[in-house]
Scaffold this active site. Structure first.
Site, PDB file in Angstrom:
ATOM      1  N   LYS A  25      19.717   8.655  22.537  1.00  0.00           N
ATOM      2  CA  LYS A  25      20.279   7.849  23.619  1.00  0.00           C
ATOM      3  C   LYS A  25      21.010   8.760  24.591  1.00  0.00           C
ATOM      4  O   LYS A  25      21.679   9.714  24.184  1.00  0.00           O
ATOM      5  CB  LYS A  25      21.262   6.801  23.053  1.00  0.00           C
ATOM      6  CG  LYS A  25      22.054   6.036  24.094  1.00  0.00           C
ATOM      7  CD  LYS A  25      23.125   5.190  23.424  1.00  0.00           C
ATOM      8  CE  LYS A  25      24.098   4.652  24.448  1.00  0.00           C
ATOM      9  NZ  LYS A  25      25.207   3.936  23.818  1.00  0.00           N
ATOM     10  N   GLU A  33      37.814  -0.852  27.162  1.00  0.00           N
ATOM     11  CA  GLU A  33      37.481  -0.032  25.988  1.00  0.00           C
ATOM     12  C   GLU A  33      38.635   0.855  25.530  1.00  0.00           C
ATOM     13  O   GLU A  33      38.904   1.898  26.130  1.00  0.00           O
ATOM     14  CB  GLU A  33      36.244   0.833  26.277  1.00  0.00           C
ATOM     15  CG  GLU A  33      35.757   1.586  25.054  1.00  0.00           C
ATOM     16  CD  GLU A  33      34.392   2.217  25.254  1.00  0.00           C
ATOM     17  OE1 GLU A  33      33.985   2.991  24.381  1.00  0.00           O
ATOM     18  OE2 GLU A  33      33.739   1.929  26.267  1.00  0.00           O
TER      19      GLU A  33
END
Length: 462
Positions: free
Chosen positions: A218, A267
């Site tokens: 990824k 986050e």
């Protein structure tokens, strides 16, 4: 560190100065409880001091730090987290603290952040932001559990005069706590420029080819949206709008020169309280629905979508591996839940643990950054691809920002949903996780959604 219990500020300064070794200096920190004041009024008033300001707020916990001025600064280019840790400990060893409150974020507090990739060639856009920088503010307001605390941090030398310093500090305090300062008007976006969107989509395609060749699993690619505003933006006004529109987020603002890095990120990277660790796995993104029924359908699809679940699991496994050498009693749920924000919703997994003796929050940050949600998997290979192919210098975007104090408390978030304000211009940043089946158009649309929180507070569409 020397702890003093003297209540008179002049007496504290005098004792600290009298015990300084010749030709040395030391940090003196004095904290007191204060009457109610809006932290943003404090932030606005600090603008008149013409010093750099810092703002940090965890909206879900009603916790806020507002700093102005610089009593001490830590910067580094190489071994940045290790160097920052060494400089921080060195500062604390000889510091004098007068803080009768066991409250996180009071006393000697350092606020700052770091660049995403210090090996990436630095551009003019981020010239005012170092690879890592922490500031001990001269004047700090802390809001915690509906109480307010005011801390003065000052470097003193053997030839300083306690009474003169005390009087000067009193004058600044009166200025910071005076009546509310008139706030600036809202900005409006009068121009926008997408930086090489077609080339960015081509880079996404190249990343999928890299993944299909089994070189990496990824890669997270970010892009930049450049805005022109109708007037110079005021960071205090932007913070107000972020507080109104982005609940359950970490609101941050760091001024450097005439630039300001500002945003509202959902986050959390890590939080430490009394050696208890709290962290967040947040990866996998979808928009909010326009109706409850549509929102529920999107929620269900997000929770059961293989791409988003795979992306989220990357982060969960990385988190466990990153903290296991520094923590005990690690607790990570097996399944994520959906975490809704105003414009977006994310897959979310909470993490708790106990920090081992001798481990620090900077140890954790060094091992967590960059997370798979901002870099990719494996880390080294994905970041190398980003460094070579990405079309922008991320600067502090996607990197850790936050604070730590002299009692080993601290909290850091990942600086997404953010922008770099430069007078009447701004650069906004958004990224997406690219895997082997990623479609460049869909990833482009995902980044468009992620621009919305900052666009809306700068005068664009909500």
């Amino acid at each position: 560190m020397i702890e003093l219990k003297e209540e008179n500020i002049e007496a504290v300064l005098e004792e600290a100065i009298n015990t300084i070794l010749p030709r040395n200096s030391r940090l003196v920190s004095i904290t007191k409880k204060v009457e109610s004041i809006d932290p943003l009024s404090f932030y606005d008033a600090a603008k008149q001091l013409r010093t750099e300001r810092q703002y940090w707020s965890s909206t879900a916990e009603a916790y806020t730090l507002v700093g102005t001025g610089c009593a001490f600064e830590i910067t580094a280019k190489k071994d940045r987290f290790e160097t920052a840790e060494q400089e921080w400990n060195k500062l604390l060893n000889d510091a004098v603290s007068n803080n009768p409150y066991d409250v996180p974020g009071t006393g000697i507090v350092s606020i700052g952040g770091a660049a995403f990739d210090p090996e990436k060639e630095k551009t003019e856009l981020w010239e005012n932001f170092e690879p890592i920088r922490f500031t001990v503010p001269e004047f700090l307001l802390t809001e915690y559990e509906d109480e307010l605390y005011y801390t003065v941090n000052i470097m003193v030398r053997e030839d300083d005069h306690p009474r003169q310093l005390a009087n000067e500090l009193k004058e600044v305090e009166e200025q910071l706590f005076k009546e509310k300062v008139q706030t600036a008007s809202d900005t409006h976006i009068v121009g926008r420029y997408e930086v090489s969107p077609d080339l960015w989509k081509q880079t996404v395609k190249e990343a999928t080819e890299e993944i299909k060749q089994n070189k990496v699993e990824k890669i997270v690619l970010a892009r930049e949206l450049r805005l022109k505003l109708d007037r110079e933006a005021d960071s205090g006004n932007i913070i107000r709008k972020l507080l109104d529109t982005q609940p359950n987020s970490f609101i941050f603002s760091f001024e450097r020169g005439k630039d300001c890095f500002i945003g509202a990120t959902p986050e959390r990277l890590v939080k430490i309280r009394q050696n208890n660790l709290f962290s967040t796995c947040l990866a996998g993104t979808a928009p909010r629905g326009k109706t409850e029924e549509e929102d529920a359908r999107i929620n269900y699809h997000l929770l059961h979508d293989p791409k988003n679940r795979g992306e989220h699991d990357f982060v969960v496994q990385m988190m466990k591996k990153a903290i296991e050498n520094y923590c005990t009693d690690i607790d990570i749920p097996n399944e994520p839940v959906v975490y809704p924000l105003k414009n977006l919703q994310h897959l979310y997994t909470p993490v708790t643990a106990r920090l081992k003796k001798g481990s620090t929050i900077l140890d954790i940050i060094k091992n967590l950054h960059p997370t798979p949600a901002l870099g990719g998997t494996p880390r080294k290979e994905s970041v190398a691809f980003i460094r070579e192919h990405e079309l922008l210098d991320r600067g502090w975007y996607g990197a850790p920002v936050g604070w730590l104090d002299n009692k080993e408390n601290g909290e850091f978030a990942v600086a997404i949903r953010s922008g770099l304000i430069q007078g009447d211009e701004a650069s906004l940043f958004a990224g997406c996780g690219v895997v082997k089946d990623s479609d460049p158009e869909e990833e482009y649309e995902e980044t468009d959604i992620k621009f919305l929180p900052m666009l809306s507070v700068l005068g664009g569409p909500e």
